[in-house]
Enzyme design. Structure first.
Site, PDB file in Angstrom:
ATOM      1  N   LYS A  14       0.821  -1.217   0.000  1.00 57.78           N
ATOM      2  CA  LYS A  14       0.000   0.000   0.000  1.00 57.78           C
ATOM      3  C   LYS A  14       0.853   1.264   0.000  1.00 57.78           C
ATOM      4  CE  LYS A  14      -1.337  -1.082   4.772  1.00 57.78           C
ATOM      5  NZ  LYS A  14      -0.356  -0.278   5.525  1.00 57.78           N
ATOM      6  N   ARG A  88      -8.313   0.350  10.628  1.00 52.81           N
ATOM      7  CA  ARG A  88      -7.798  -1.004  10.814  1.00 52.81           C
ATOM      8  C   ARG A  88      -8.698  -1.818  11.734  1.00 52.81           C
ATOM      9  NH1 ARG A  88      -1.976   0.219   9.659  1.00 52.81           N
ATOM     10  NH2 ARG A  88      -0.881  -1.729   9.377  1.00 52.81           N
ATOM     11  N   ARG A 127      12.490  -5.530   2.954  1.00 47.58           N
ATOM     12  CA  ARG A 127      12.075  -4.127   2.826  1.00 47.58           C
ATOM     13  C   ARG A 127      13.055  -3.170   3.503  1.00 47.58           C
ATOM     14  NH1 ARG A 127       6.004  -2.386   4.060  1.00 47.58           N
ATOM     15  NH2 ARG A 127       6.362  -3.181   6.154  1.00 47.58           N
ATOM     16  N   ARG A 162      12.716  -1.203   9.061  1.00 45.57           N
ATOM     17  CA  ARG A 162      11.754  -0.880  10.120  1.00 45.57           C
ATOM     18  C   ARG A 162      11.934  -1.873  11.265  1.00 45.57           C
ATOM     19  NH1 ARG A 162       5.891  -0.048   7.479  1.00 45.57           N
ATOM     20  NH2 ARG A 162       5.368  -1.213   9.349  1.00 45.57           N
ATOM     21  N   ARG A 173       1.778  -9.156  13.546  1.00 45.40           N
ATOM     22  CA  ARG A 173       1.072  -8.117  12.786  1.00 45.40           C
ATOM     23  C   ARG A 173       0.056  -8.751  11.835  1.00 45.40           C
ATOM     24  NH1 ARG A 173       5.957  -5.340  10.073  1.00 45.40           N
ATOM     25  NH2 ARG A 173       4.447  -4.050   8.987  1.00 45.40           N
TER      26      ARG A 173
HETATM   27  P1  AMP Z   1       2.027   0.305   8.783  1.00 42.02           P
HETATM   28  O1  AMP Z   1       3.139   1.262   8.485  1.00 42.02           O
HETATM   29  O2  AMP Z   1       0.719   0.690   8.152  1.00 42.02           O
HETATM   30  O3  AMP Z   1       2.402  -1.137   8.506  1.00 42.02           O
HETATM   31  O4  AMP Z   1       1.766   0.403  10.368  1.00 42.02           O
HETATM   32  C1  AMP Z   1       2.773   0.029  11.296  1.00 42.02           C
HETATM   33  C2  AMP Z   1       2.162  -0.278  12.656  1.00 42.02           C
HETATM   34  O5  AMP Z   1       1.518   0.897  13.178  1.00 42.02           O
HETATM   35  C3  AMP Z   1       1.059  -1.345  12.661  1.00 42.02           C
HETATM   36  O6  AMP Z   1       1.583  -2.656  12.698  1.00 42.02           O
HETATM   37  C4  AMP Z   1       0.293  -0.969  13.937  1.00 42.02           C
HETATM   38  O7  AMP Z   1       1.002  -1.411  15.085  1.00 42.02           O
HETATM   39  C5  AMP Z   1       0.358   0.549  13.928  1.00 42.02           C
HETATM   40  N1  AMP Z   1      -0.826   1.152  13.243  1.00 42.02           N
HETATM   41  C6  AMP Z   1      -0.841   1.798  12.044  1.00 42.02           C
HETATM   42  N2  AMP Z   1      -2.089   2.207  11.732  1.00 42.02           N
HETATM   43  C7  AMP Z   1      -2.881   1.794  12.754  1.00 42.02           C
HETATM   44  C8  AMP Z   1      -4.289   1.889  13.001  1.00 42.02           C
HETATM   45  N3  AMP Z   1      -5.127   2.458  12.129  1.00 42.02           N
HETATM   46  N4  AMP Z   1      -4.759   1.364  14.162  1.00 42.02           N
HETATM   47  C9  AMP Z   1      -3.942   0.786  15.058  1.00 42.02           C
HETATM   48  N5  AMP Z   1      -2.605   0.651  14.882  1.00 42.02           N
HETATM   49  C10 AMP Z   1      -2.073   1.147  13.733  1.00 42.02           C
END
Ligand code: AMP
Length: 222
Positions: A14, A88, A127, A162, A173
């Site tokens: 994404k 989410r 990544r 990351r 996750r």
């Molecule tokens: P991402 O960069 O989208 O993979 O997000 C990294 C991490 O941030 C996720 O694994 C969650 O721990 C947290 N996170 C991101 N967006 C949300 C959300 N909308 N609700 C809860 N946790 C989030």
């Protein structure tokens, strides 16, 4: 074109497809993962709490994340936008509906990027991210290797892994995604605004499919 909500397991692409839409069509990109990582970098107390949750593969609370997104939504008025990583949970999805209503936002579709855990795990382990512009690269995928090994093509700074991109955290996750995020797919399907795109093809083909969805006149939410 339409405003887009991306629903996807981690590492489905994404972020990369969002970069493409920003560059090619001027979308404004809101990534909750990026917002949270900025909060962590700021060194605040909240950032420390968030760091612990993310590093263990858990979600940040609905309350914190909803506050973060609602503070951004005003700036999105009259702009073409992408929400990447939000909602989410079903609670977040209902809240987003409310926020859209209060801010007169329409013309929204949800795109589900479909990928299985084996492919997503492969992607996550290779990544690399630019700490400055957040562009995402991949060590082994030809479509995403940086021109110079380990250096961002745009900023010239060293790429980083990351902290949550390791096998153990990734499994947590993915599980959190299956449990909390999958029901959102049905939520948007029932509204008649859900599109599904295969995320296990080449990135360019996936981008093309997403653009086709964003241009589709048939979505039922006008
Ligand atoms: P991402 O960069 O989208 O993979 O997000 C990294 C991490 O941030 C996720 O694994 C969650 O721990 C947290 N996170 C991101 N967006 C949300 C959300 N909308 N609700 C809860 N946790 C989030």
């Amino acid at each position: 074109m339409r405003n887009i909500i991306f629903i996807a397991p981690p590492a489905a692409g994404k972020g990369s497809v969002s970069d493409y839409l920003v560059k090619s069509f001027g979308y404004t990109h809101i990534s909750t993962g990026d917002l949270l990582r900025e909060e962590i970098k700021s060194g605040s107390e909240l950032g420390k709490e968030i760091d612990e949750l993310i590093s263990s593969g858990n979600f940040v609370s609905d309350e914190v994340i909803i506050k973060m997104v609602s503070s951004k939504l005003d700036a999105l008025k009259d702009k073409l936008f992408i929400l990447d990583g939000f909602p989410r949970t079903l609670v977040q999805a209902h809240k987003l509906d409310e926020m859209f209503e209060n801010n007169d936002v329409s013309n929204v579709i949800a795109i589900y990027l479909d990928i299985n855990i084996e492919e997503a795990t492969k992607r996550v382990l290779g990544r690399m991210i630019c700490p400055k512009c957040k562009k995402s690269y991949h060590k082994f995928n030809k479509e995403f290797v940086p021109k110079v090994e380990n250096i961002c093509d745009i900023c010239g700074v060293e790429l980083e892994h990351r902290s949550d991109d390791n096998e153990e955290t990734f499994k947590a996750r993915f599980d959190a995604y299956i449990k909390n995020t999958s029901p959102i797919i049905d939520f948007y399907r029932d509204k008649g605004i859900l599109y599904e795109v295969n995320a296990m093809q080449t990135a360019q083909n996936m981008f093309n499919d997403v653009v086709e969805c964003a241009n589709d006149k048939e979505a039922q939410n006008d």
